[in-house]
Motif scaffolding. Structure first.
Motif, PDB file in Angstrom:
ATOM      1  N   GLY A   1       0.812  -1.215   0.000  1.00 34.72           N
ATOM      2  CA  GLY A   1       0.000   0.000   0.000  1.00 34.72           C
ATOM      3  C   GLY A   1       0.849   1.269   0.000  1.00 34.72           C
ATOM      4  N   LEU A   2       2.044   1.172   0.570  1.00 35.04           N
ATOM      5  CA  LEU A   2       2.957   2.314   0.599  1.00 35.04           C
ATOM      6  C   LEU A   2       3.701   2.454  -0.729  1.00 35.04           C
ATOM      7  N   GLY A   3       3.499   1.478  -1.618  1.00 38.48           N
ATOM      8  CA  GLY A   3       4.135   1.516  -2.920  1.00 38.48           C
ATOM      9  C   GLY A   3       5.558   0.978  -2.905  1.00 38.48           C
ATOM     10  N   TRP A   4       5.902   0.238  -1.844  1.00 37.42           N
ATOM     11  CA  TRP A   4       7.259  -0.295  -1.729  1.00 37.42           C
ATOM     12  C   TRP A   4       7.395  -1.610  -2.489  1.00 37.42           C
ATOM     13  N   LYS A   5       8.516  -1.725  -3.226  1.00 39.74           N
ATOM     14  CA  LYS A   5       8.802  -2.981  -3.925  1.00 39.74           C
ATOM     15  C   LYS A   5       9.274  -4.030  -2.949  1.00 39.74           C
ATOM     16  N   ASN A   6      10.076  -3.608  -1.955  1.00 42.66           N
ATOM     17  CA  ASN A   6      10.601  -4.520  -0.943  1.00 42.66           C
ATOM     18  C   ASN A   6       9.942  -4.235   0.406  1.00 42.66           C
ATOM     19  N   PRO A   7       9.905  -5.251   1.275  1.00 43.63           N
ATOM     20  CA  PRO A   7       9.300  -5.050   2.598  1.00 43.63           C
ATOM     21  C   PRO A   7      10.089  -4.054   3.450  1.00 43.63           C
ATOM     22  N   GLY A   8       9.499  -3.649   4.571  1.00 44.62           N
ATOM     23  CA  GLY A   8      10.150  -2.715   5.476  1.00 44.62           C
ATOM     24  C   GLY A   8      11.274  -3.341   6.279  1.00 44.62           C
ATOM     25  N   TYR A   9      11.220  -4.669   6.440  1.00 42.27           N
ATOM     26  CA  TYR A   9      12.191  -5.340   7.315  1.00 42.27           C
ATOM     27  C   TYR A   9      12.667  -6.649   6.683  1.00 42.27           C
ATOM     28  N   HIS A  10      13.889  -7.037   7.051  1.00 43.10           N
ATOM     29  CA  HIS A  10      14.387  -8.339   6.588  1.00 43.10           C
ATOM     30  C   HIS A  10      13.758  -9.476   7.392  1.00 43.10           C
ATOM     31  N   TYR A  11      13.584  -9.217   8.700  1.00 44.20           N
ATOM     32  CA  TYR A  11      13.023 -10.251   9.581  1.00 44.20           C
ATOM     33  C   TYR A  11      11.946  -9.634  10.458  1.00 44.20           C
ATOM     34  N   VAL A  12      10.901 -10.394  10.725  1.00 46.92           N
ATOM     35  CA  VAL A  12       9.928  -9.971  11.733  1.00 46.92           C
ATOM     36  C   VAL A  12       9.726 -11.099  12.736  1.00 46.92           C
ATOM     37  N   VAL A  13       9.452 -10.698  13.971  1.00 47.58           N
ATOM     38  CA  VAL A  13       9.239 -11.652  15.052  1.00 47.58           C
ATOM     39  C   VAL A  13       7.809 -11.490  15.560  1.00 47.58           C
ATOM     40  N   ALA A  14       7.032 -12.555  15.471  1.00 47.18           N
ATOM     41  CA  ALA A  14       5.631 -12.519  15.895  1.00 47.18           C
ATOM     42  C   ALA A  14       5.521 -12.638  17.413  1.00 47.18           C
TER      43      ALA A  14
END
Ligand SMILES: [Zn+2]
Length: 146
Positions: free
Chosen positions: A29-42
């Motif tokens: 939705g932000l128009g980013w090709k790549n995600p904001g982070y390399h890793y996420v922890v739930a």
């Protein structure tokens, strides 16, 4: 290989129950090709890699080329930004940062908010200077021995 100068800790800034799918939709939705982070922890401690470390993610505007970005899912509850990390999340973050530390022995581990400008130039980024509160705790202090 990229020259990694910082390993940056984030909060995703939403509910701790946010799913990976929802996160990816936000980035899209932000128009980013790549995600904001390399890793996420739930919240349950599950670590998910969203992007290869050789690629550039969108964690801190202007700095991303030299960053590996990691985030815990959460950071927002009852209408405000707070540290919502669970015990499982804290343990997984520590584990993940330990692995990244081995990959990048000279990188500085710090929070997103530590990239804020030091307005009064006293060498300390104080709360009134934070451009963002992310990740809602002092990552520099908490992970100084990683
Ligand atoms: Zn952040």
């Amino acid at each position: 290989m990229r020259d990694i100068k910082y390993i940056v800790v984030h909060a995703t800034g939403g509910s701790p129950q946010t799913t990976i799918k929802e996160l990816l939709l936000v980035f899209k939705g932000l128009g980013w090709k790549n995600p904001g982070y390399h890793y996420v922890v739930a919240a349950d401690g599950t670590i998910t890699q969203l992007l290869g470390e050789e690629k550039v993610s969108n964690g801190v505007k202007g700095y991303n080329r030299m960053l590996v970005n990691v985030a815990y899912i959460g950071g927002f509850a009852n209408g405000k930004y707070v540290d919502t990390r669970t015990a499982a999340q804290k343990a997984s973050l520590l584990k993940l940062l330990g692995v990244l530390r081995k990959h990048y022995p000279n990188a500085i581990i710090q929070g997103h908010r530590d990239f804020s400008p030091d307005l009064n130039r006293n060498g300390i980024i104080e709360p009134n200077e934070f451009i963002k509160v992310c990740p809602c705790f002092d990552a520099k202090v908490e992970y100084k021995n990683v």
